[in-house]
Design an enzyme around this catalytic site. Sequence first.
Site, PDB file in Angstrom:
ATOM      1  N   ASN A  10      -1.223 -10.289  -4.397  1.00 52.15           N
ATOM      2  CA  ASN A  10      -1.496 -10.638  -2.484  1.00 52.15           C
ATOM      3  C   ASN A  10      -2.792 -11.124  -1.976  1.00 52.15           C
ATOM      4  O   ASN A  10      -3.473 -10.493  -2.371  1.00 52.15           O
ATOM      5  CB  ASN A  10      -1.274  -9.317  -2.346  1.00 52.15           C
ATOM      6  CG  ASN A  10      -1.077  -9.086  -0.643  1.00 52.15           C
ATOM      7  OD1 ASN A  10      -0.858  -9.894   0.160  1.00 52.15           O
ATOM      8  ND2 ASN A  10      -0.662  -7.834  -0.332  1.00 52.15           N
ATOM      9  N   LYS A  12      -3.849 -11.982   0.471  1.00 51.42           N
ATOM     10  CA  LYS A  12      -3.754 -11.167   1.872  1.00 51.42           C
ATOM     11  C   LYS A  12      -4.372 -12.915   2.586  1.00 51.42           C
ATOM     12  O   LYS A  12      -4.080 -14.233   2.687  1.00 51.42           O
ATOM     13  CB  LYS A  12      -4.719 -10.894   1.686  1.00 51.42           C
ATOM     14  CG  LYS A  12      -3.824  -8.789   1.608  1.00 51.42           C
ATOM     15  CD  LYS A  12      -5.095  -7.678   1.105  1.00 51.42           C
ATOM     16  CE  LYS A  12      -3.887  -7.251   1.113  1.00 51.42           C
ATOM     17  NZ  LYS A  12      -3.980  -5.207   1.025  1.00 51.42           N
ATOM     18  N   HIS A  96       4.070  -5.050   3.974  1.00 55.57           N
ATOM     19  CA  HIS A  96       3.853  -4.770   4.014  1.00 55.57           C
ATOM     20  C   HIS A  96       2.435  -3.561   4.814  1.00 55.57           C
ATOM     21  O   HIS A  96       2.496  -3.255   5.770  1.00 55.57           O
ATOM     22  CB  HIS A  96       1.988  -6.009   3.447  1.00 55.57           C
ATOM     23  CG  HIS A  96       1.188  -5.489   2.646  1.00 55.57           C
ATOM     24  ND1 HIS A  96      -0.445  -4.859   3.743  1.00 55.57           N
ATOM     25  CD2 HIS A  96       0.368  -5.236   1.566  1.00 55.57           C
ATOM     26  CE1 HIS A  96      -0.653  -4.572   2.036  1.00 55.57           C
ATOM     27  NE2 HIS A  96      -0.666  -4.818   1.827  1.00 55.57           N
ATOM     28  N   GLU A  98      -0.676  -3.166   5.657  1.00 55.78           N
ATOM     29  CA  GLU A  98      -1.296  -3.820   7.172  1.00 55.78           C
ATOM     30  C   GLU A  98      -0.298  -4.261   7.926  1.00 55.78           C
ATOM     31  O   GLU A  98      -0.570  -4.109   9.238  1.00 55.78           O
ATOM     32  CB  GLU A  98      -1.809  -5.277   6.118  1.00 55.78           C
ATOM     33  CG  GLU A  98      -2.911  -4.271   5.736  1.00 55.78           C
ATOM     34  CD  GLU A  98      -3.040  -5.261   4.145  1.00 55.78           C
ATOM     35  OE1 GLU A  98      -3.244  -6.207   4.275  1.00 55.78           O
ATOM     36  OE2 GLU A  98      -4.158  -4.281   3.516  1.00 55.78           O
ATOM     37  N   SER A 214      -5.459  -0.882  -5.621  1.00 48.30           N
ATOM     38  CA  SER A 214      -6.972  -0.763  -6.205  1.00 48.30           C
ATOM     39  C   SER A 214      -6.221  -0.986  -7.423  1.00 48.30           C
ATOM     40  O   SER A 214      -7.272  -0.683  -8.769  1.00 48.30           O
ATOM     41  CB  SER A 214      -7.805   0.529  -5.983  1.00 48.30           C
ATOM     42  OG  SER A 214      -8.005  -0.119  -4.850  1.00 48.30           O
TER      43      SER A 214
HETATM   44  P1  PGA Z   1      -5.391  -4.164  -2.842  1.00 46.24           P
HETATM   45  O1  PGA Z   1      -4.771  -3.870  -2.699  1.00 46.24           O
HETATM   46  O2  PGA Z   1      -5.203  -3.724  -4.744  1.00 46.24           O
HETATM   47  O3  PGA Z   1      -6.518  -4.789  -2.679  1.00 46.24           O
HETATM   48  O4  PGA Z   1      -5.902  -2.926  -2.901  1.00 46.24           O
HETATM   49  C1  PGA Z   1      -3.346  -4.130  -2.764  1.00 46.24           C
HETATM   50  C2  PGA Z   1      -2.130  -4.582  -1.898  1.00 46.24           C
HETATM   51  O5  PGA Z   1      -2.728  -3.897  -0.404  1.00 46.24           O
HETATM   52  O6  PGA Z   1      -1.248  -5.132  -2.311  1.00 46.24           O
END
Ligand code: PGA
Length: 255
Positions: A10, A12, A96, A98, A214
Site C-alpha cells: 500500500n 499510500k 483502510h 486512514e 509496521s
Molecule cells: P505500515 O502501513 O506498514 O506503514 O504500518 C500499513 C498500512 O497502513 O496498510
Amino acid sequence: MIRKKVIAGNWKMNKTAADGVTLTNDIVEAVGRDPSVDIVLCPPYTALESVGRALEGQSVKLGAQNMHPEKNGAYTGEVSAEMLRALFVTHVILGHSERRLYFGETDAFINKKVLASLANQLKPIFCVGESLAERESGSTLAVVQRQVEGGLLGVTKEQITTVIIAYEPVWAIGTGKVATTEQAQEVHAYIRDLLTKLYGAPLAQKVRILYGGSMKPANAPELLAQKDIDGGLIGGAALEAKSFIELVRAAAAAK
Ligand code: PGA
C-alpha cells in the site's frame, strides 16, 4: 487446507508515476516469477496506468487504494470500479483506517464499496482494526466484529473467497509498534470464527486474512508463521524494493 500467501504493498500518497515504475521494475525483476506468493502493488491513482504497463505480462497484480461505490456521476474527485477495471486493476483496498479516520468512512459506506467491487470483478482488500483507545478499553473483538459484519453485509457464499481481509490495528500503522504475534493471531482466529459463522467452515478456511501495521522483514517471519495469518498489507516497507522483496521472500518461506 493451504492458503496462498498474499503480500500487498500500500504505497499510500507516495511515488510519482515515474518513481512507481522504477520500484515496480525492481520488484518484478527480483520476485515477479515466484508463483508461491500473490503479490499486489497498490500505487496512488496517478501511477496506476504507468505501473499497470510495467506489469503487463507479469503475474504481479495491480491494486487501487480506494474507489467510489457508484458507477459514475457527480462525485468530484472520485473514481469508480469501472474506471479501475479499464486500467487492468484487479484488487482494491477498501475501508483502510486512514479512510475511516480522515475521510469519515463508515461501515455502511465501506459495505457499499465492497459490494460494488465484487459486482465489478475487483477483489477487495477489506481492512478492519481497532484504535489504541479501543484496545485499551478491551473492545478490540467487538469493534472488529462490527466492522467485519458491517463491511460484509450482503456478500454471498459465492463471493466470499474472493474477498481478502486485512487486520490492521490502527495503533500499529506507521508507528513502528507491531502487534505481538499472539495479539495478531488472536484477532485473525476471531475473524475466521466470524467467517465460519457467516459462511461455514469450508469457505472460511479459504479466505486470506492479512496482517498490517509496521510489518517489516525483521518481524514478518514470526507473524507469517501464525496459523491464521495469510500475508501482509505493507505500508512503509513497501516503498523500497529491498524491504518489499524481503517480505515476499519471507512469505514464500513461511509454512
Ligand atoms: P505500515 O502501513 O506498514 O506503514 O504500518 C500499513 C498500512 O497502513 O496498510
